[in-house]
Design a protein around this motif. Structure first.
Motif, PDB file in Angstrom:
ATOM      1  N   PHE A  75      -7.410 -11.990   1.599  1.00  0.00           N
ATOM      2  CA  PHE A  75      -6.470 -10.872   1.537  1.00  0.00           C
ATOM      3  C   PHE A  75      -5.271 -11.217   0.656  1.00  0.00           C
ATOM      4  O   PHE A  75      -4.743 -10.358  -0.060  1.00  0.00           O
ATOM      5  N   HIS A  76      -4.852 -12.466   0.686  1.00  0.00           N
ATOM      6  CA  HIS A  76      -3.773 -12.907  -0.192  1.00  0.00           C
ATOM      7  C   HIS A  76      -4.218 -12.810  -1.650  1.00  0.00           C
ATOM      8  O   HIS A  76      -3.466 -12.338  -2.516  1.00  0.00           O
ATOM      9  N   ASP A  77      -5.437 -13.242  -1.948  1.00  0.00           N
ATOM     10  CA  ASP A  77      -5.972 -13.136  -3.307  1.00  0.00           C
ATOM     11  C   ASP A  77      -6.001 -11.692  -3.795  1.00  0.00           C
ATOM     12  O   ASP A  77      -5.878 -11.432  -4.999  1.00  0.00           O
ATOM     13  N   ALA A  78      -6.147 -10.752  -2.868  1.00  0.00           N
ATOM     14  CA  ALA A  78      -6.252  -9.337  -3.229  1.00  0.00           C
ATOM     15  C   ALA A  78      -4.896  -8.684  -3.482  1.00  0.00           C
ATOM     16  O   ALA A  78      -4.829  -7.496  -3.813  1.00  0.00           O
ATOM     17  N   GLY A  79      -3.799  -9.447  -3.326  1.00  0.00           N
ATOM     18  CA  GLY A  79      -2.481  -8.905  -3.631  1.00  0.00           C
ATOM     19  C   GLY A  79      -1.683  -8.461  -2.423  1.00  0.00           C
ATOM     20  O   GLY A  79      -0.887  -7.523  -2.508  1.00  0.00           O
ATOM     21  N   ASN A  80      -1.880  -9.132  -1.307  1.00  0.00           N
ATOM     22  CA  ASN A  80      -1.129  -8.838  -0.090  1.00  0.00           C
ATOM     23  C   ASN A  80      -0.227 -10.007   0.279  1.00  0.00           C
ATOM     24  O   ASN A  80      -0.546 -11.165  -0.006  1.00  0.00           O
ATOM     25  N   THR A  81       0.889  -9.711   0.921  1.00  0.00           N
ATOM     26  CA  THR A  81       1.683 -10.732   1.588  1.00  0.00           C
ATOM     27  C   THR A  81       1.021 -11.015   2.925  1.00  0.00           C
ATOM     28  O   THR A  81       0.723 -10.080   3.680  1.00  0.00           O
ATOM     29  N   VAL A  82       0.774 -12.284   3.222  1.00  0.00           N
ATOM     30  CA  VAL A  82       0.010 -12.632   4.421  1.00  0.00           C
ATOM     31  C   VAL A  82       0.773 -13.658   5.241  1.00  0.00           C
ATOM     32  O   VAL A  82       1.282 -14.649   4.706  1.00  0.00           O
ATOM     33  N   ILE A  83       0.834 -13.414   6.545  1.00  0.00           N
ATOM     34  CA  ILE A  83       1.406 -14.370   7.500  1.00  0.00           C
ATOM     35  C   ILE A  83       0.279 -14.861   8.378  1.00  0.00           C
ATOM     36  O   ILE A  83      -0.452 -14.047   8.968  1.00  0.00           O
ATOM     37  N   VAL A  84       0.100 -16.167   8.465  1.00  0.00           N
ATOM     38  CA  VAL A  84      -0.887 -16.732   9.381  1.00  0.00           C
ATOM     39  C   VAL A  84      -0.160 -17.276  10.601  1.00  0.00           C
ATOM     40  O   VAL A  84       0.934 -17.837  10.497  1.00  0.00           O
TER      41      VAL A  84
END
Length: 255
Positions: free
Chosen positions: A25-34
């Motif tokens: 999802f990060h690769d797709a252009g989203n900000t991601v919190i794990v």
């Protein structure tokens, strides 16, 4: 669910399916919190990735979930997607009286954890545009593995909870279920290389292709899990129960 421009929280994002989805999802252009218990695993998942962040979360504690939600929204007020992926799977012998610690921990993590986190974030998500909740269940929600009875039960419960949530949040928050088959991850000891389980990369590729569909399916189902998901509807539940458990036993024996 839109593919890019989201701010996405992935629980259990330090390893396995959670880390793989978070990175894609990060690769797709989203900000991601794990989020997860182990800071070291979270740090490894986000290493070298701008706009990918880590927050510790203990889903076993109601107070801990509430505190996490406050910290999360203070740091990431644009959050609009929640992916409830954190879970544990423990083998149990239900044929005799036993210590129920594993069963109780499984219920707390797999069932109470997502319910608590949804409750803590639902008001915020309902006020966001393009909001979505993705609950990760399992093919075992539909046909049980007899050696993991509590795990199966929690996933079946989250399936039902997701169906209800989808109806009550219609028009406010998109509610999606992701039901994996047996995937090569560290969910149980030795599972990363267990014969016959779907390789993690292959699973993730298939899942991301399904998320790219418009509209996003209400149930994200890779091909391998449909054998379990539709067993009852297709009138082959009993034989599938036998086949599943024979397959799982053989796969563990071959390691």
């Amino acid at each position: 669910m839109k593919n890019s421009g989201n701010t996405i929280l992935v629980t259990g994002g330090g390893s396995g399916i959670g880390a793989a989805l978070a990175q894609r999802f990060h690769d797709a252009g989203n900000t991601v919190i794990v989020a997860g218990r182990r800071q070291d695993a979270l740090d490894q998942a986000i290493a070298g990735r701008p706009n990918m962040h880590a927050l510790t979360l203990d889903v076993e504690s109601a107070d801990g979930v509430a505190d996490f939600a406050r910290r999360l929204l203070a740091a990431h007020p644009a959050l609009n997607v929640l992916i409830n992926n954190a879970g544990i799977m423990r083998f149990e012998d239900a044929t005799q009286k036993r210590d129920l610690a594993d069963a109780e921990a499984t219920i707390t993590t797999n069932l109470l954890g997502p319910i608590r986190l949804i409750d803590a974030l639902v008001d915020h998500l309902s006020a966001q545009s393009d909001a979505a909740i993705v609950n990760v269940t399992s093919g075992l929600a539909f046909v049980p593995l007899t050696t993991t009875p509590t795990y199966n039960a929690t996933k079946a419960a989250i399936h039902s909870y997701t169906v209800a949530l989808r109806e009550v949040l219609k028009g406010k928050v998109e509610v999606i279920e992701l039901a994996p088959p047996a995937v090569q991850t560290g969910l149980t000891l030795g599972q990363e290389s267990r014969p016959g389980y779907q390789p993690l990369g292959e699973f993730t590729d298939e899942v991301m292709a399904l998320f790219e569909q418009a509209p996003t399916p209400a149930e994200v189902l890779v091909e391998r899990v449909k054998f379990l998901r539709f067993a009852e509807a297709q009138g082959r539940f009993d034989e599938t129960l036998v086949q599943l458990n024979a397959f799982a036993a053989k796969a563990r024996e071959e390691q």
